[in-house]
Scaffold this motif. Structure first.
Motif, PDB file in Angstrom:
ATOM      1  N   LYS A   1      17.252  23.618  54.277  1.00 33.28           N
ATOM      2  CA  LYS A   1      16.136  24.485  53.870  1.00 33.28           C
ATOM      3  C   LYS A   1      14.808  24.117  54.523  1.00 33.28           C
ATOM      4  O   LYS A   1      13.745  24.460  54.024  1.00 33.28           O
ATOM      5  N   LYS A   2      14.854  23.404  55.638  1.00 30.00           N
ATOM      6  CA  LYS A   2      13.633  23.027  56.349  1.00 30.00           C
ATOM      7  C   LYS A   2      13.695  23.554  57.771  1.00 30.00           C
ATOM      8  O   LYS A   2      14.725  23.420  58.448  1.00 30.00           O
ATOM      9  N   ILE A   3      12.584  24.089  58.230  1.00 30.29           N
ATOM     10  CA  ILE A   3      12.492  24.565  59.607  1.00 30.29           C
ATOM     11  C   ILE A   3      12.156  23.384  60.504  1.00 30.29           C
ATOM     12  O   ILE A   3      11.200  22.651  60.240  1.00 30.29           O
ATOM     13  N   LEU A   4      12.947  23.210  61.548  1.00 27.59           N
ATOM     14  CA  LEU A   4      12.676  22.174  62.547  1.00 27.59           C
ATOM     15  C   LEU A   4      12.162  22.863  63.801  1.00 27.59           C
ATOM     16  O   LEU A   4      12.757  23.824  64.274  1.00 27.59           O
ATOM     17  N   ALA A   5      11.076  22.367  64.334  1.00 26.85           N
ATOM     18  CA  ALA A   5      10.526  22.927  65.562  1.00 26.85           C
ATOM     19  C   ALA A   5      11.430  22.556  66.734  1.00 26.85           C
ATOM     20  O   ALA A   5      12.304  21.694  66.623  1.00 26.85           O
ATOM     21  N   ALA A   6      11.198  23.207  67.860  1.00 24.71           N
ATOM     22  CA  ALA A   6      12.033  22.969  69.040  1.00 24.71           C
ATOM     23  C   ALA A   6      12.002  21.514  69.470  1.00 24.71           C
ATOM     24  O   ALA A   6      13.013  20.967  69.912  1.00 24.71           O
ATOM     25  N   TYR A   7      10.852  20.853  69.349  1.00 24.89           N
ATOM     26  CA  TYR A   7      10.775  19.450  69.767  1.00 24.89           C
ATOM     27  C   TYR A   7      11.479  18.512  68.786  1.00 24.89           C
ATOM     28  O   TYR A   7      11.756  17.372  69.114  1.00 24.89           O
ATOM     29  N   ASP A   8      11.790  18.968  67.585  1.00 29.45           N
ATOM     30  CA  ASP A   8      12.521  18.160  66.606  1.00 29.45           C
ATOM     31  C   ASP A   8      14.030  18.377  66.662  1.00 29.45           C
ATOM     32  O   ASP A   8      14.759  17.820  65.854  1.00 29.45           O
ATOM     33  N   ILE A   9      14.479  19.172  67.595  1.00 23.01           N
ATOM     34  CA  ILE A   9      15.902  19.526  67.653  1.00 23.01           C
ATOM     35  C   ILE A   9      16.771  18.293  67.916  1.00 23.01           C
ATOM     36  O   ILE A   9      17.922  18.249  67.495  1.00 23.01           O
ATOM     37  N   ASN A  10      16.222  17.284  68.576  1.00 17.83           N
ATOM     38  CA  ASN A  10      16.995  16.073  68.858  1.00 17.83           C
ATOM     39  C   ASN A  10      17.382  15.328  67.588  1.00 17.83           C
ATOM     40  O   ASN A  10      18.430  14.695  67.533  1.00 17.83           O
ATOM     41  N   THR A  11      16.543  15.389  66.555  1.00 19.26           N
ATOM     42  CA  THR A  11      16.900  14.726  65.304  1.00 19.26           C
ATOM     43  C   THR A  11      18.129  15.359  64.687  1.00 19.26           C
ATOM     44  O   THR A  11      18.974  14.661  64.132  1.00 19.26           O
ATOM     45  N   LEU A  12      18.235  16.666  64.798  1.00 26.39           N
ATOM     46  CA  LEU A  12      19.408  17.362  64.276  1.00 26.39           C
ATOM     47  C   LEU A  12      20.614  17.148  65.186  1.00 26.39           C
ATOM     48  O   LEU A  12      21.730  16.932  64.711  1.00 26.39           O
ATOM     49  N   ALA A  13      20.393  17.159  66.482  1.00 28.44           N
ATOM     50  CA  ALA A  13      21.497  17.021  67.434  1.00 28.44           C
ATOM     51  C   ALA A  13      22.088  15.614  67.443  1.00 28.44           C
ATOM     52  O   ALA A  13      23.235  15.424  67.850  1.00 28.44           O
ATOM     53  N   ASP A  14      21.326  14.625  66.992  1.00 28.55           N
ATOM     54  CA  ASP A  14      21.801  13.243  67.038  1.00 28.55           C
ATOM     55  C   ASP A  14      22.374  12.738  65.720  1.00 28.55           C
ATOM     56  O   ASP A  14      22.632  11.539  65.578  1.00 28.55           O
ATOM     57  N   ILE A  15      22.589  13.615  64.769  1.00 31.10           N
ATOM     58  CA  ILE A  15      23.225  13.205  63.511  1.00 31.10           C
ATOM     59  C   ILE A  15      24.659  12.799  63.816  1.00 31.10           C
ATOM     60  O   ILE A  15      25.415  13.570  64.405  1.00 31.10           O
ATOM     61  N   PRO A  16      25.061  11.593  63.446  1.00 33.28           N
ATOM     62  CA  PRO A  16      26.429  11.160  63.778  1.00 33.28           C
ATOM     63  C   PRO A  16      27.469  11.818  62.869  1.00 33.28           C
ATOM     64  O   PRO A  16      27.191  12.137  61.715  1.00 33.28           O
ATOM     65  N   THR A  17      28.661  11.992  63.410  1.00 38.29           N
ATOM     66  CA  THR A  17      29.764  12.520  62.610  1.00 38.29           C
ATOM     67  C   THR A  17      30.359  11.388  61.779  1.00 38.29           C
ATOM     68  O   THR A  17      30.056  10.216  61.973  1.00 38.29           O
ATOM     69  N   TYR A  18      31.228  11.743  60.879  1.00 42.17           N
ATOM     70  CA  TYR A  18      31.889  10.769  60.020  1.00 42.17           C
ATOM     71  C   TYR A  18      32.684   9.766  60.861  1.00 42.17           C
ATOM     72  O   TYR A  18      32.644   8.561  60.625  1.00 42.17           O
ATOM     73  N   ASN A  19      33.399  10.261  61.868  1.00 43.53           N
ATOM     74  CA  ASN A  19      34.194   9.384  62.738  1.00 43.53           C
ATOM     75  C   ASN A  19      33.317   8.432  63.533  1.00 43.53           C
ATOM     76  O   ASN A  19      33.663   7.262  63.717  1.00 43.53           O
ATOM     77  N   GLU A  20      32.161   8.901  64.007  1.00 40.66           N
ATOM     78  CA  GLU A  20      31.257   8.024  64.749  1.00 40.66           C
ATOM     79  C   GLU A  20      30.698   6.918  63.862  1.00 40.66           C
ATOM     80  O   GLU A  20      30.575   5.776  64.299  1.00 40.66           O
ATOM     81  N   VAL A  21      30.387   7.256  62.630  1.00 38.76           N
ATOM     82  CA  VAL A  21      29.892   6.245  61.695  1.00 38.76           C
ATOM     83  C   VAL A  21      30.971   5.200  61.427  1.00 38.76           C
ATOM     84  O   VAL A  21      30.697   3.997  61.408  1.00 38.76           O
ATOM     85  N   LEU A  22      32.206   5.643  61.244  1.00 40.11           N
ATOM     86  CA  LEU A  22      33.312   4.704  61.028  1.00 40.11           C
ATOM     87  C   LEU A  22      33.520   3.805  62.237  1.00 40.11           C
ATOM     88  O   LEU A  22      33.755   2.598  62.087  1.00 40.11           O
ATOM     89  N   GLN A  23      33.449   4.373  63.438  1.00 34.23           N
ATOM     90  CA  GLN A  23      33.611   3.566  64.650  1.00 34.23           C
ATOM     91  C   GLN A  23      32.515   2.511  64.752  1.00 34.23           C
ATOM     92  O   GLN A  23      32.794   1.353  65.079  1.00 34.23           O
ATOM     93  N   ARG A  24      31.281   2.883  64.463  1.00 35.06           N
ATOM     94  CA  ARG A  24      30.180   1.909  64.506  1.00 35.06           C
ATOM     95  C   ARG A  24      30.374   0.815  63.466  1.00 35.06           C
ATOM     96  O   ARG A  24      30.097  -0.355  63.738  1.00 35.06           O
ATOM     97  N   LEU A  25      30.852   1.193  62.286  1.00 31.22           N
ATOM     98  CA  LEU A  25      31.094   0.212  61.233  1.00 31.22           C
ATOM     99  C   LEU A  25      32.184  -0.765  61.644  1.00 31.22           C
ATOM    100  O   LEU A  25      32.044  -1.982  61.456  1.00 31.22           O
ATOM    101  N   ILE A  26      33.260  -0.270  62.212  1.00 28.88           N
ATOM    102  CA  ILE A  26      34.357  -1.137  62.654  1.00 28.88           C
ATOM    103  C   ILE A  26      33.882  -2.098  63.743  1.00 28.88           C
ATOM    104  O   ILE A  26      34.196  -3.288  63.714  1.00 28.88           O
ATOM    105  N   ILE A  27      33.101  -1.592  64.691  1.00 28.61           N
ATOM    106  CA  ILE A  27      32.575  -2.453  65.762  1.00 28.61           C
ATOM    107  C   ILE A  27      31.665  -3.523  65.181  1.00 28.61           C
ATOM    108  O   ILE A  27      31.740  -4.696  65.566  1.00 28.61           O
ATOM    109  N   THR A  28      30.829  -3.156  64.231  1.00 29.06           N
ATOM    110  CA  THR A  28      29.922  -4.121  63.594  1.00 29.06           C
ATOM    111  C   THR A  28      30.703  -5.201  62.857  1.00 29.06           C
ATOM    112  O   THR A  28      30.378  -6.390  62.939  1.00 29.06           O
ATOM    113  N   ILE A  29      31.735  -4.780  62.134  1.00 27.11           N
ATOM    114  CA  ILE A  29      32.563  -5.749  61.397  1.00 27.11           C
ATOM    115  C   ILE A  29      33.276  -6.683  62.368  1.00 27.11           C
ATOM    116  O   ILE A  29      33.331  -7.896  62.149  1.00 27.11           O
TER     117      ILE A  29
END
Length: 163
Positions: free
Chosen positions: A115-143
């Protein structure tokens, strides 16, 4: 092509149904974009779970009424390409960002997420949201890194004590 009232009602219903399923919406300016480039973009969008529409703004405004994307009415001006992210909120943003890197005339106007409008210059924040699988991969690497470090130090101290 003239649309009769029944066809317009069907389009508004289609927009409304798609909007209810969408997690985020990204808008881009269509001016000076060749049809074959849009066709390539549509083909890419089908593979990653993004629906793309180009409808009249008045029909789009009626279709998004009473949905979480009603705030889009403020930025719907001129010919717009609308990308609906169905599977993951970042898909349309990432698709449009990558497409705009290769096509200078393709300009992202904005996006709506939670429900929030993101300007064109803020599009990277939306585009860089990690998927569930990416979060799991980062967690496994960290562990792995957290457990291998102390293990290596123990093995190194054992090897030095034996010398």
């Amino acid at each position: 092509m003239m649309l009769n009232f029944q066809k317009k009602k069907e389009i508004v219903a289609e927009i409304h149904n798609t909007t209810k399923k969408a997690l985020s919406i990204v808008l881009a300016d269509l001016r000076d974009i060749k049809v074959n480039e849009i066709t390539k973009l549509r083909a890419l969008s089908r593979t990653i779970g993004v629906k793309i529409h180009v409808f009249k703004n008045t029909l789009t405004k009626l279709g998004i009424k009473n949905t979480q994307f009603e705030c889009l009415k403020k930025i719907l001006i001129g010919p717009m390409l609308i990308g609906y992210s169905i599977d993951h909120p970042r898909n349309a943003a990432r698709l449009f960002r990558e497409f705009s890197e290769n096509n200078v005339n393709f300009k992202i106007v904005g996006a709506v997420f939670e429900k929030k409008i993101l300007a064109a210059y803020d599009i990277n924040t939306l585009a860089d949201i990690p998927t569930y699988n990416e979060v799991l991969q980062r967690l496994i690497i960290t562990i792995k890194e957290a457990t291998l470090g102390p293990l290596m130090r123990i093995l190194m101290s054992i090897a030095q004590n034996k010398k």
